[in-house]
Design a protein around this motif. Structure first.
Motif, PDB file in Angstrom:
ATOM      1  N   ALA A   1      77.331  45.665  26.110  1.00 33.37           N
ATOM      2  CA  ALA A   1      77.042  44.223  26.044  1.00 33.37           C
ATOM      3  C   ALA A   1      75.537  43.983  25.969  1.00 33.37           C
ATOM      4  N   MET A   2      74.779  44.724  26.737  1.00 31.57           N
ATOM      5  CA  MET A   2      73.319  44.593  26.743  1.00 31.57           C
ATOM      6  C   MET A   2      72.737  44.972  25.379  1.00 31.57           C
TER       7      MET A   2
ATOM      8  N   ILE B   1      71.239  33.568  14.046  1.00 25.69           N
ATOM      9  CA  ILE B   1      70.424  33.140  15.181  1.00 25.69           C
ATOM     10  C   ILE B   1      69.027  32.832  14.649  1.00 25.69           C
ATOM     11  N   PRO B   2      68.488  31.656  14.964  1.00 22.72           N
ATOM     12  CA  PRO B   2      67.181  31.273  14.425  1.00 22.72           C
ATOM     13  C   PRO B   2      66.029  32.111  14.984  1.00 22.72           C
ATOM     14  N   GLN B   3      64.956  32.221  14.198  1.00 17.23           N
ATOM     15  CA  GLN B   3      63.751  32.900  14.663  1.00 17.23           C
ATOM     16  C   GLN B   3      63.285  32.247  15.966  1.00 17.23           C
TER      17      GLN B   3
ATOM     18  N   GLY C   1      62.798  47.908  18.937  1.00 18.13           N
ATOM     19  CA  GLY C   1      62.106  46.628  18.990  1.00 18.13           C
ATOM     20  C   GLY C   1      62.344  45.814  20.243  1.00 18.13           C
ATOM     21  N   ALA C   2      63.234  46.240  21.132  1.00 18.59           N
ATOM     22  CA  ALA C   2      63.476  45.494  22.385  1.00 18.59           C
ATOM     23  C   ALA C   2      62.375  45.862  23.381  1.00 18.59           C
TER      24      ALA C   2
ATOM     25  N   ALA D   1      71.340  41.606  18.455  1.00 19.34           N
ATOM     26  CA  ALA D   1      71.568  40.323  17.779  1.00 19.34           C
ATOM     27  C   ALA D   1      70.359  39.403  17.849  1.00 19.34           C
ATOM     28  N   LEU D   2      69.462  39.652  18.785  1.00 22.42           N
ATOM     29  CA  LEU D   2      68.281  38.806  18.957  1.00 22.42           C
ATOM     30  C   LEU D   2      67.378  38.932  17.724  1.00 22.42           C
TER      31      LEU D   2
END
Length: 161
Positions: A34-35, A1-3, A78-79, A41-42
């Motif tokens: 799922a959350m 996943i891109p920055q 980090g979320a 993954a972000l």
């Protein structure tokens, strides 16, 4: 996943996943996993906007997807919740029976938890009203009541661009 990735999605309701998450407790566990998976993954600097409508069931009351989402996010290093808005559908001053007539829009951002978070390229959505009209939904779909409204999509995409 891109920055600086931008994800715009929703996690399915209990009625949409009964085949592998039968029952309220199984669905809660599935929703939370799922959350967490989405937020893990972000990439750093990326954001995820989720559209979540609470469930209201006779006999068990209202199930807050906001509470489930925030609880799961708290477990992901980090979320951070960047903003929370409400998309309303129906008439504001009339009672709603059955399903609530609003959806939560939750914007999470991923940051490096070891670095103090002072600056963000994403704004706090100051241009989006705290409560706004969801807009018309597509017609003719089997589960059209669960679709994102046209105005909601427009508002979120304008913010992201």
């Amino acid at each position: 996943i891109p920055q600086r990735a931008f994800v715009f999605t929703g996690i399915p309701d209990i009625c949409e996943v009964r085949n592998f998450a039968p029952g309220l407790q199984a669905w809660r566990a599935w929703f939370s996993e799922a959350m967490r998976t989405l937020l893990e993954a972000l990439p750093l600097g990326g954001v995820a906007v989720l559209v979540e409508t609470d469930n209201r069931e006779p006999g068990s009351g209202q199930e807050s997807k906001l509470l489930l989402a925030l609880s799961a996010a708290r477990e992901v290093p980090g979320a951070r919740l960047l903003w929370h808005k409400i998309a309303h559908f129906g008439t504001v001053d009339e009672p709603s029976y059955g399903t609530p007539k609003f959806s939560h829009l939750l914007c999470f951002r991923k940051v490096d938890p070891s670095v103090e978070d002072k600056e963000s390229p994403w704004d706090m959505a100051s241009g989006i009203p705290d409560v706004f009209w969801r807009g018309l939904k597509p017609r003719g779909f089997k589960n059209a009541e669960r679709c994102f409204g046209i105005n909601m999509v427009r508002v979120v995409l304008q913010w992201a661009v």
